[in-house]
Design a protein around this motif. Structure first.
Motif, short mmCIF file in Angstrom:
data_model
loop_
_atom_site.label_atom_id
_atom_site.label_comp_id
_atom_site.label_asym_id
_atom_site.label_seq_id
_atom_site.Cartn_x
_atom_site.Cartn_y
_atom_site.Cartn_z
N SER A 71 2.31 1.78 -3.04
CA SER A 71 1.26 2.12 -4.17
C SER A 71 0.44 3.64 -4.02
O SER A 71 0.93 5.02 -4.64
N THR A 72 0.72 3.74 -3.03
CA THR A 72 0.64 5.55 -2.75
C THR A 72 1.71 6.61 -3.29
O THR A 72 1.60 7.19 -4.11
N ARG A 124 0.14 2.22 -16.08
CA ARG A 124 -0.08 3.37 -16.05
C ARG A 124 1.59 3.88 -17.09
O ARG A 124 2.44 3.39 -17.11
N TRP A 145 3.50 9.54 -9.37
CA TRP A 145 3.07 9.74 -11.45
C TRP A 145 2.53 10.66 -11.64
O TRP A 145 2.61 12.10 -12.47
N VAL A 164 0.54 0.60 -10.55
CA VAL A 164 0.88 1.20 -8.96
C VAL A 164 -0.08 -0.02 -8.65
O VAL A 164 -0.02 0.23 -7.16
N SER A 165 -1.24 -1.36 -9.06
CA SER A 165 -0.92 -2.12 -9.10
C SER A 165 -1.11 -2.92 -10.50
O SER A 165 -1.20 -2.14 -11.22
N GLY A 176 -5.86 0.76 -16.46
CA GLY A 176 -5.08 1.07 -16.98
C GLY A 176 -5.19 2.81 -17.58
O GLY A 176 -6.41 2.23 -18.79
N LYS A 192 0.83 -0.58 0.31
CA LYS A 192 -0.29 0.02 0.27
C LYS A 192 0.84 1.42 0.11
O LYS A 192 0.75 2.74 -0.50
N LEU A 209 1.50 6.84 -7.33
CA LEU A 209 0.29 7.83 -7.58
C LEU A 209 1.01 9.38 -7.47
O LEU A 209 0.95 9.37 -7.97
N ASP A 259 -3.41 -4.07 -11.71
CA ASP A 259 -4.85 -3.39 -11.84
C ASP A 259 -4.84 -2.10 -12.40
O ASP A 259 -5.89 -0.91 -12.58
N ASP A 260 -3.80 -0.91 -12.42
CA ASP A 260 -4.28 0.09 -12.51
C ASP A 260 -2.63 0.52 -13.02
O ASP A 260 -0.85 0.60 -12.30
#
Lengths: 494, 494
Positions: A20-21, A241, A27, A235-236, A222, A17, A24, A238-239
């Motif tokens: 991932s933060t 970029r 990004w 990010v994960s 994405g 987590k 983000l 499932d995300d």
């Protein structure tokens, strides 16, 4: 034991987590933040990085790992790999004094700003001192971890397990011996296939998006945005970029950036869902990652059949693309022209750019070179391998961001990635009629093959294991050299 | 004492950093994240919100605040205000059991997803139960904080200190008495000033950016992006973010969204640098915030002189804008047409939309209304005040996000903001020749005036203090009504 595993899963979840933060926020740093917000966002990134580091090296985690390792017979296969991976990561860090690691992290945050300015002003001397420090830390850390003898091998191992200067010397010697004469032959033909076409950004963007989706990137999981330098960030799974960039007078630059980053993205999105909550839900190494991006960019994107397959759609946005011109188009996107900037290099000269960086990193580690002489060393090597000479530092030694980020030992991954991509391509050819699939727009079968052979495993198999399973042998550069020789002999009728 | 102050500053710094991180992630949530990443990003937002809440209500901070308050004579003026502000915030929260607060936070995160779906499907019944719970919590929290009698006043006070239903009843009665007949008069004239023009998104975007900069938004310390619903978000006063949205057949929608959000953004960017590290570096209240956004959107953006001033630049992107047509343009951007959607309402009917929401919130709090009957109640009120009737829930009771976010008591700020904006406008007229400045493109003098009278103070002065200092009297709705009457009597020749 059950308790310990539960605790272990909690820490992994927490670390994921934070990471991932961090992704983000990174990004945002790369694609949004205005000048005024840079300082604060750098601080936030610094703090989150430190937190992630502290969690990875916490006594609690280390004790847990040791304990789980002792009882590895009661772990599942995946758990064993995960524990082993984290133990190795910890092993790497544990010999580095944490204050020095922290100093190094802070140095690299500052270094990026200094590098940007030096590059803008074309002035290596502005960056010299910082780069010296970065290499000093890198050498010092290698010494802490591997003693006096290992040196650069330690840095290489971080990006490709088991990689050594011995192997890479051999690899690059092969490459040089084969490619430099090939390049000279091509140049002696003095043919220029390039064609000039302008396409508005408004027409480039939808085609890039179309192609990303066409090759298998999932926009439900994405995004594709714009940035000064194309990159992929997870990010994960499932995300995921991607970014691309758009030059109106270079309409294929955005396409190949999108396919390159798309290849990275498809890899990350393709990681098996059973790995989702583990630390293994990432590409296994930078080399294999690069093999996927280069595969989509070059083997697919620079093939004739791909363009025949998407011609109807592509001609909607790039009006000059017509069925009857595909031959011409194919040659134009495969023009070989030695140039200064790695990221803009053609397929044939690309690895020669990497060789320059590899030789310099090695020379700095073993004391053969000094940072202050890098601009001259750089330019001499470029002249030797490519026959051209940079006129300033930003088209020379200052062009890449990597060293300012502290990524020493990373560059060879690009060349290894090329070699992996060709070996994977040859293996794929045994199973699939690639050309036919591309002609018929069935590229999904190609992506599916990669999913099943590579993507889904994430970090649960090493580069070595993957290439062995996919191709039946270890990494062998001959496939890459064969691929290049065959392709370019045909194009240039050698 | 010095130690205590130092500790206090540390906690404030930490809280500000968490809130900035949260803002960055929220920005991503609203503008970037793909569907697959929504779950994770919601979790991250939830955790960061909880962390911020825990820090704000920590025993350590509360003890510090009490201690500093006891020694307030040795604090600076700003420190006193800051301590007082945080004590009040704590006072608000301390009577709410933290588990219930947490439940409510989680509920509102879920509620937004439910609301989106219900609105998409035009089905209030999907949202009914959730909305009932939200109002239950809101009423319960009001009771915890203010006992049985206060009710809705507690919710109102959160957004505008000292606001009560008594004051608002009077405010809206005035508004209704004056505006409903004015609206009927306008409608009886049956004149339609609207002109239809399409402008491509590619031409709308640069004009929006130009105007944002022109009115004083600093792009070194801010960005303008695109989102489904325009909003402003502050990461820090040096990183303020606006969004707009672009409809090709409604070319002024993006302009007014940009000017509206630009007004919010200019306010945040204009907060004095001496407040930067304090908790006071924010707009003082939602009403004053709204006064700034509405001022730029309406008093400036819907004035004739503004368009004359920017005509040369505007006509580059909006070709139909010509010097000789400005009169026509002016009328067309001030057309009064009752419509269903608040955010698209004209200046005259806007506050009537707010009145509907105010009366419903009040009725739900005092038990006069029940959530299940809201669609009918809503539609009846819209019919009464605007003379039109919504045909479905998404153009009726489901149109706004606020309730799903738990923002009860917020809506009146919009109407109060309108009233503040007119009173500020009248005060400004005494100091500046606004029309002349706009004609000459010297809008910077207008923004400067607002900076000095309002923006720079941040939260260090309340709404009441500001309006008193700016205009010499308390909030007085007559200025707003006068402004509207004068403007629209002229346009519609009443």
């Amino acid at each position: 034991m059950k308790e310990k595993l539960k605790k272990f899963r909690e820490i992994v979840k927490q670390k994921k987590k934070i990471d991932s933060t961090l992704a983000l926020i990174q990004w945002d740093m790369e694609t949004v933040v205005p000048k005024g917000g840079q300082k604060l966002i750098s601080e936030i990134i610094g703090e989150l990085s430190l937190k992630s580091y502290e969690l990875s090296t916490s006594k609690e985690l280390i004790d847990l790992l040791e304990n789980l390792n002792k009882n590895k017979n009661s772990l599942t296969e995946l758990e064993r790999i995960e524990v082993e991976y984290l133990r190795e990561e910890n092993q790497k860090l544990k010999n580095i004094p944490s204050e020095e690691y922290q100093e190094f992290s802070e140095l690299t945050v500052r270094a990026q700003g200094i590098w940007v300015e030096a590059r803008e002003k074309n002035d290596f001397s502005m960056f010299k001192e910082t780069l010296e420090k970065i290499f000093e830390y890198s050498k010092k850390f290698a010494k802490y971890r591997g003693g006096e003898e290992q040196g650069y091998n330690i840095a290489l191992d971080d990006y490709e397990k088991g990689m050594t200067t011995e192997k890479l010397d051999d690899f690059f010697l092969n490459l040089k011996t084969e490619l430099v004469p090939l390049l000279k032959k091509i140049q002696s033909k003095k043919i220029d296939f390039s064609i000039e076409n302008n396409v508005s950004k408004e027409n480039q963007k939808p085609l890039s998006k179309y192609i990303a989706e066409y090759i298998g990137f999932d926009f439900e999981r994405g995004v594709l945005a714009e940035s000064a330098h194309p990159f992929t960030l997870t990010v994960s799974t499932d995300d995921v970029r991607l970014t691309s960039r758009y030059f109106e007078n270079l309409p294929f630059s955005s396409i190949f950036s999108t396919m390159h980053e798309g290849g990275h993205g498809i890899y990350e999105q393709g990681i098996g869902s059973e790995l989702k909550d583990t630390i293994l839900a990432e590409g296994t190494s930078t080399s294999i990652h690069e093999s996927q991006s280069r595969f989509y960019e070059n083997m697919i994107g620079r093939s004739k059949e791909f363009w025949i397959g998407i011609c109807p759609e592509a001609s909607k946005y790039y009006e000059f693309i017509k069925k009857e011109n595909i031959d011409e188009l194919y040659k134009s996107i495969n023009v070989v022209t030695p140039s200064f900037i790695r990221v803009e290099a053609d397929e044939l000269t690309y690895s020669l750019h990497i060789m320059v960086r590899y030789e310099i990193e090695k020379g700095l580690f073993n004391g053969e070179y000094a940072v202050e002489n890098l601009p001259e060393i750089w330019n001499e090597k470029i002249k030797e391998y490519l026959g051209i000479e940079p006129t300033n530092d930003s088209e020379g030694v200052l062009q890449d961001v990597h060293w300012s980020c502290g990524l020493i030992g990373y560059f060879p991954s690009y060349a290894l990635g090329n070699a992996y991509s060709a070996q994977i391509y040859m293996a794929m050819k045994k199973d699939l009629n690639i050309e036919k699939l591309l002609l018929n727009g069935e590229i999904n079968k190609i992506t599916e093959w990669l999913h099943n052979k590579i993507h889904k495993y994430g970090k649960s198999k090493t580069s070595q294991e993957l290439i062995k399973e996919v191709s039946g042998e270890e990494l062998n550069i001959k496939y890459y050299i064969e691929y290049l020789k065959e392709k370019y002999s045909k194009i240039y009728q050698l």
